[in-house]
Design an enzyme around this catalytic site. Structure first.
Site, short mmCIF file in Angstrom:
data_model
loop_
_atom_site.label_atom_id
_atom_site.label_comp_id
_atom_site.label_asym_id
_atom_site.label_seq_id
_atom_site.Cartn_x
_atom_site.Cartn_y
_atom_site.Cartn_z
N LYS A 22 -20.83 -38.83 24.01
CA LYS A 22 -21.42 -37.93 23.01
C LYS A 22 -20.56 -36.69 22.82
CE LYS A 22 -24.73 -34.90 24.09
NZ LYS A 22 -24.80 -33.55 23.51
N ASN A 23 -20.19 -36.04 23.93
CA ASN A 23 -19.45 -34.78 23.82
C ASN A 23 -18.06 -34.98 23.26
OD1 ASN A 23 -21.62 -33.35 24.84
ND2 ASN A 23 -20.87 -33.33 26.94
N CYS A 118 -29.87 -26.96 23.36
CA CYS A 118 -30.81 -26.87 24.48
C CYS A 118 -30.91 -25.44 25.00
CB CYS A 118 -30.34 -27.76 25.63
SG CYS A 118 -30.52 -29.52 25.31
N ARG A 123 -24.63 -19.33 26.44
CA ARG A 123 -23.40 -19.98 25.97
C ARG A 123 -22.87 -19.26 24.72
NH1 ARG A 123 -24.35 -26.44 26.28
NH2 ARG A 123 -26.44 -26.01 25.52
N PRO A 124 -22.49 -18.00 24.87
CA PRO A 124 -22.14 -17.19 23.70
C PRO A 124 -20.86 -17.66 23.02
CG PRO A 124 -21.57 -16.04 25.73
CD PRO A 124 -22.33 -17.27 26.13
N MET A 125 -20.70 -17.21 21.76
CA MET A 125 -19.55 -17.59 20.95
C MET A 125 -18.38 -16.63 21.12
SD MET A 125 -19.80 -20.33 19.04
CE MET A 125 -18.69 -19.99 17.66
N ASP A 126 -18.50 -15.60 21.97
CA ASP A 126 -17.45 -14.59 22.02
C ASP A 126 -16.10 -15.15 22.45
OD1 ASP A 126 -18.65 -14.97 24.57
OD2 ASP A 126 -17.76 -13.11 25.29
N ASP A 308 -23.63 -31.27 33.78
CA ASP A 308 -24.48 -32.19 33.04
C ASP A 308 -25.01 -33.33 33.90
OD1 ASP A 308 -24.46 -30.81 30.70
OD2 ASP A 308 -22.99 -32.07 29.68
N ILE A 330 -22.36 -22.98 36.20
CA ILE A 330 -21.89 -23.06 34.81
C ILE A 330 -22.87 -22.39 33.86
CG2 ILE A 330 -21.08 -24.59 32.99
CD1 ILE A 330 -19.37 -24.63 35.52
N ARG A 400 -31.00 -37.13 21.92
CA ARG A 400 -29.77 -36.43 21.55
C ARG A 400 -28.58 -36.94 22.36
NH1 ARG A 400 -29.83 -31.18 23.17
NH2 ARG A 400 -27.84 -31.05 22.09
#
Length: 422
Positions: A22-23, A118, A123-126, A308, A330, A400
């Protein structure tokens, strides 16, 4: 909403075919935005996240055709009609942010909603933003959207990542293929999905070296072309089904599995007294004793133990002999499955990012609720050995990331069924 019913106490025997990752697929699909010619993916998983990414790409003007029951996905971006990824689609899945790099590279502009997914941490976008800014992008956050522009196109640069983020590595890797000059990603993620993406991009004409290491070098080219690429085996689905016979008893062969994808995971299984054998078709797994032994686990970026697989490993350790300690390094807030396992009789103490699991002789089926993708399958795994009936609710999370889980487990002897929601 659908639920899954598991009746425990039945050992497993047989083979389970492992799907494409999937990833990996969710990263490979946005790569179609980098060229006008078709990109075709084979061995694609049939999941709701893939359908969400399909909707997102189609909203940008990409032609997407699913064939062979969804295992082949053909895409063509010859006529893009938009560079805006809307919230209504992006909110469903965090991987939607992976259109940002390719759109900047090809169209020199993009408007992308902040993503969803989820609830297992910010899990920021910076990291993505600072990395793309190093390539010359100008990015501004307005009204929940990232407004990005690359005036005159992206330019190669040294991009040091403060954390080995998989998503940021993928976004920069795709963006750099069409940037002017050389880009070096330092502290790059090393996951097999990164290697798979780089392999596909090379088939499309990209010049990439060092994937699979912490230093990736990309020499930008003027254009990329179409290609056909097989999605790598899903190492998380592989690890999940490897745990099924350990928890339920029996022996299962996971078709398509490779030790190189799950070495750190297998090392922990072997430490717990589990036999893993490489066969011509995949990996065969069985527990050497009545119960596995307790082991300590710390999640780390690849090649360390995968975050995961932490929830699934916890399900196994609930039945282990002795006390185990799980440390999550993580993502924060990723022990939401622990209270649900405790409803089934597990003994777990959670303090911040550490969970102490005291193995028990038996657990009992109960009504439990899935809180995220991996948590949902951990509850199903626990149900395989629990006495009586376990009902896992809110399994839309499960769909998902796992295709036909009840069919795959049912085929090797599990008593499992899906109850359609009203």
């Amino acid at each position: 909403m659908d639920s899954i019913i598991v009746r425990g106490g039945r050992p497993l025997s047989g083979q389970i075919a492992i799907a494409g990752a999937k990833n990996a697929a969710l990263t490979l699909m946005p790569a179609t935005l980098l060229c006008e010619e078709p990109l075709t993916l084979t061995n694609a998983p049939r999941l709701s996240d893939i359908r969400t990414m399909t909707q997102l790409l189609q909203s940008l003007g990409v032609e997407v055709t699913a064939m062979q029951g969804g295992k082949v996905v053909a895409m063509s971006s010859h006529g893009l009609t938009s560079t805006r990824a809307d919230y209504d689609i992006v909110r469903k899945m965090r991987a939607s942010n992976l259109v940002l790099g390719p759109l900047l590279a090809r169209e020199h502009q993009a408007i992308v909603s902040l993503p969803g997914g989820c609830a297992i941490g910010a899990r920021p976008m910076d990291i993505h933003i600072s990395a793309l800014e190093a390539l010359g992008a100008e990015i501004e956050l307005k009204d929940g959207y990232l407004h990005a522009v690359a005036r005159g196109g992206l330019k190669g640069a040294v991009v040091p990542l403060r954390f080995a983020s998989v998503g940021a590595t993928e976004n920069v890797l795709m963006a750099a293929t069409l940037a002017k000059g050389t880009t070096v990603i330092e502290n790059a993620a090393r996951e097999p999905e990164i290697v798979d993406l780089a392999s596909c991009l090379r088939k499309m004409g990209a010049q990439i070296e060092g994937d699979g290491t912490s230093r990736i070098e990309i020499q930008g080219v003027d254009r990329l072309h179409g290609a056909t690429h097989a999605v790598v085996t899903d190492r998380i689905e592989l690890g999940t089904y490897m745990l099924a016979p350990v928890i339920a008893g029996g022996e299962v062969e996971c078709l398509g599995g490779r030790l190189s994808l799950v070495e750190s995971f297998v090392a922990k299984l072997q430490e717990a007294g589990i036999e893993v054998t490489e066969t011509d078709l995949g990996l065969k797994v069985r527990c050497l004793g009545d119960r596995p032994k307790a082991v300590d686990v710390t999640t780390e970026p690849f090649p360390g133990f995968p975050t995961d697989l932490q929830a699934q490993m916890m399900a196994m350790l609930c039945f282990a002999q002795g006390t185990s300690v799980l440390e999550e390094r993580i993502f924060e807030n990723r022990f939401m499955h622990a209270p649900e396992l405790m409803r089934m009789g597990a003994r777990i103490d959670v303090h911040g990012g550490t969970a102490t699991v005291h193995g028990v002789d038996k657990m009992k089926g109960a009504q439990v609720m899935a809180t995220d993708l991996r948590a949902s399958v951990s509850l199903i795994l626990a149900g395989l050995a629990a006495e009586g009936e376990t009902q896992v609710n809110r399994v839309y999370h499960l769909d998902r990331g796992y295709e036909h889980v009840e069919e795959k487990l049912g085929a090797v002897g599990a008593q499992i069924e899906r109850i359609q929601g009203q």
